[in-house]
Design an enzyme around this catalytic site. Structure first.
Site, PDB file in Angstrom:
ATOM      1  N   ASN A   9       0.995  -1.284  -0.101  1.00 21.31           N
ATOM      2  CA  ASN A   9       0.134  -0.186   0.019  1.00 21.31           C
ATOM      3  C   ASN A   9       0.797   1.185   0.011  1.00 21.31           C
ATOM      4  OD1 ASN A   9      -1.690   1.933   0.540  1.00 21.31           O
ATOM      5  ND2 ASN A   9      -2.255   1.474   2.246  1.00 21.31           N
ATOM      6  N   TRP A  10       0.784   1.866  -1.123  1.00 17.41           N
ATOM      7  CA  TRP A  10       2.039   3.106  -1.350  1.00 17.41           C
ATOM      8  C   TRP A  10       1.328   4.210  -0.682  1.00 17.41           C
ATOM      9  CZ3 TRP A  10       3.908   2.066  -7.001  1.00 17.41           C
ATOM     10  CH2 TRP A  10       4.613   0.910  -7.127  1.00 17.41           C
ATOM     11  N   HIS A  95      -9.390   1.318   4.936  1.00 17.18           N
ATOM     12  CA  HIS A  95      -7.868   1.557   5.680  1.00 17.18           C
ATOM     13  C   HIS A  95      -8.248   2.514   6.786  1.00 17.18           C
ATOM     14  CE1 HIS A  95      -4.057   2.696   6.369  1.00 17.18           C
ATOM     15  NE2 HIS A  95      -3.625   1.783   5.705  1.00 17.18           N
ATOM     16  N   GLU A  97      -6.693   4.786   7.902  1.00 18.21           N
ATOM     17  CA  GLU A  97      -6.343   6.327   7.458  1.00 18.21           C
ATOM     18  C   GLU A  97      -7.797   6.762   6.699  1.00 18.21           C
ATOM     19  OE1 GLU A  97      -2.836   5.607   5.316  1.00 18.21           O
ATOM     20  OE2 GLU A  97      -1.958   5.129   7.229  1.00 18.21           O
ATOM     21  N   GLU A 167      -5.207  -4.392  10.943  1.00 13.29           N
ATOM     22  CA  GLU A 167      -4.100  -3.363  10.849  1.00 13.29           C
ATOM     23  C   GLU A 167      -4.246  -2.548  12.224  1.00 13.29           C
ATOM     24  OE1 GLU A 167      -2.302  -2.526   6.809  1.00 13.29           O
ATOM     25  OE2 GLU A 167      -3.891  -1.208   7.329  1.00 13.29           O
ATOM     26  N   GLY A 173       2.758   2.725  10.730  1.00 12.07           N
ATOM     27  CA  GLY A 173       3.678   3.860  10.320  1.00 12.07           C
ATOM     28  C   GLY A 173       4.274   4.237  11.747  1.00 12.07           C
ATOM     29  N   SER A 213       3.641  -1.622  10.302  1.00 12.24           N
ATOM     30  CA  SER A 213       5.364  -1.717  10.569  1.00 12.24           C
ATOM     31  C   SER A 213       5.975  -3.070  10.073  1.00 12.24           C
ATOM     32  CB  SER A 213       5.528  -1.260  11.821  1.00 12.24           C
ATOM     33  OG  SER A 213       5.139  -0.098  12.267  1.00 12.24           O
ATOM     34  N   GLY A 234       2.923  -0.728   4.292  1.00 13.88           N
ATOM     35  CA  GLY A 234       3.082   0.367   3.969  1.00 13.88           C
ATOM     36  C   GLY A 234       4.534   0.907   3.729  1.00 13.88           C
ATOM     37  N   GLY A 235       5.153   1.451   4.571  1.00 12.77           N
ATOM     38  CA  GLY A 235       6.353   2.162   4.490  1.00 12.77           C
ATOM     39  C   GLY A 235       7.203   1.354   3.730  1.00 12.77           C
TER      40      GLY A 235
HETATM   41  P1  13P Z   1       3.200   0.799   7.586  1.00 12.80           P
HETATM   42  O1  13P Z   1       3.489  -0.657   7.191  1.00 12.80           O
HETATM   43  O2  13P Z   1       4.135   1.974   7.028  1.00 12.80           O
HETATM   44  O3  13P Z   1       3.065   0.769   9.098  1.00 12.80           O
HETATM   45  O4  13P Z   1       1.684   0.968   7.131  1.00 12.80           O
HETATM   46  C1  13P Z   1       0.857  -0.133   7.324  1.00 12.80           C
HETATM   47  C2  13P Z   1      -0.494   0.204   6.551  1.00 12.80           C
HETATM   48  O5  13P Z   1      -1.258   0.903   6.698  1.00 12.80           O
HETATM   49  C3  13P Z   1      -0.507  -0.759   5.269  1.00 12.80           C
HETATM   50  O6  13P Z   1      -2.013  -0.408   4.621  1.00 12.80           O
END
Ligand code: 13P
Length: 253
Positions: A9-10, A95, A97, A167, A173, A213, A234-235
């Protein structure tokens, strides 16, 4: 037997040129992987480019969000047909967010899940508790509420076919990953809830990803848990070598 799934997930990262450069570098790194599904979710502006570059490969493309209506006066939104036209086979829905920054609730998540399924694509439905909810011992209740609301009205076959990403919001993050035991506990709870609403057979087929993470260093330990069927990253998915390493280590065996 559940096929492992590793998804990137970018979020709001990468222009078309950056996304294309990633894909060019990434595809050869995972070309031999035939025992897992690999999905890249670029921002919508780069979706067609990434999907086009992945055509004919073992990597699929996903949208990060979609609107539930087919068309109309919804400024700034994109429809399922639009992301399908751009080449997506999967759509991330709900998600954290989207939920916490943009006010998406379980009713909206449910509408989106139904729209994705009606269009023949695979939803990756995200659920997870905040730190305050975990500390108040509300994790199970939050997961149940998000599952019951987000998946309302789905058939057992639909529940078997969707993908759920657990998640925990406190792990996204932050560099603070859930321990493999915390992830397994939550995933076992989720599978139990799915079994209660859709039957054990559907629950056993539904894939449950962990997100929050995930890094090359912790991917294998998380994937070793019996109810962890892959990862939503994510990251650490923004670099092709890092995500390829996670694909290599993060496949449950
Ligand atoms: P991180 O891997 O950056 O913690 O993000 C997780 C995420 O929200 C994937 O959708």
């Amino acid at each position: 037997m559940r096929t492992p799934l590793l998804a990137a997930n970018w979020k709001m990262h990468k222009t078309v040129a950056e996304a294309t450069a990633f894909t060019t570098e990434f595809l050869p790194l995972v070309a031999g992987v035939d025992d897992a599904e690999i999905v890249l979710a670029p921002p919508v502006t780069a979706l067609a480019a990434v999907a086009g570059a992945c055509r004919g490969s073992n990597v699929a493309a996903a949208a990060q969000n979609v609107h539930w209506e087919a068309r109309g006066a919804f400024t700034g939104e994109v429809s399922l047909a639009m992301v399908q036209d751009a080449g997506a086979s999967h759509v991330i829905v709900g998600h954290s967010e989207r939920r916490h920054l943009f006010g998406e609730d379980d009713v909206a998540v449910n509408r989106k899940v139904r729209a994705v399924l009606a269009g023949g694509l695979s939803p990756i439905v995200c659920i997870g508790e905040t730190l305050a909810e975990r500390e108040a011992d509300e994790t199970a209740a939050v997961l149940d509420r998000q599952l019951d609301g987000g998946l309302a009205g789905l058939t057992a076959d639909e529940i078997a076919a969707i993908i759920i990403a657990y998640e925990p919001v406190w792990a996204i993050g932050t560099g603070r990953t859930a321990t493999p035991e915390q992830a397994q506990d939550a995933h076992a709870h989720i599978r139990g809830r799915l079994a209660a609403v859709a039957g054990q057979r559907a629950a056993d087929r539904c894939r449950l990803l962990y997100g929050g993470s995930v890094k090359p260093a912790n991917a294998a330990a998380l994937a070793s848990q019996p109810d962890v069927d892959g990862a939503l990253v994510g990251g650490a998915s923004l670099d092709p070598h890092s995500f390829a390493e996670i694909v290599g280590r993060g496949r449950p065996r």
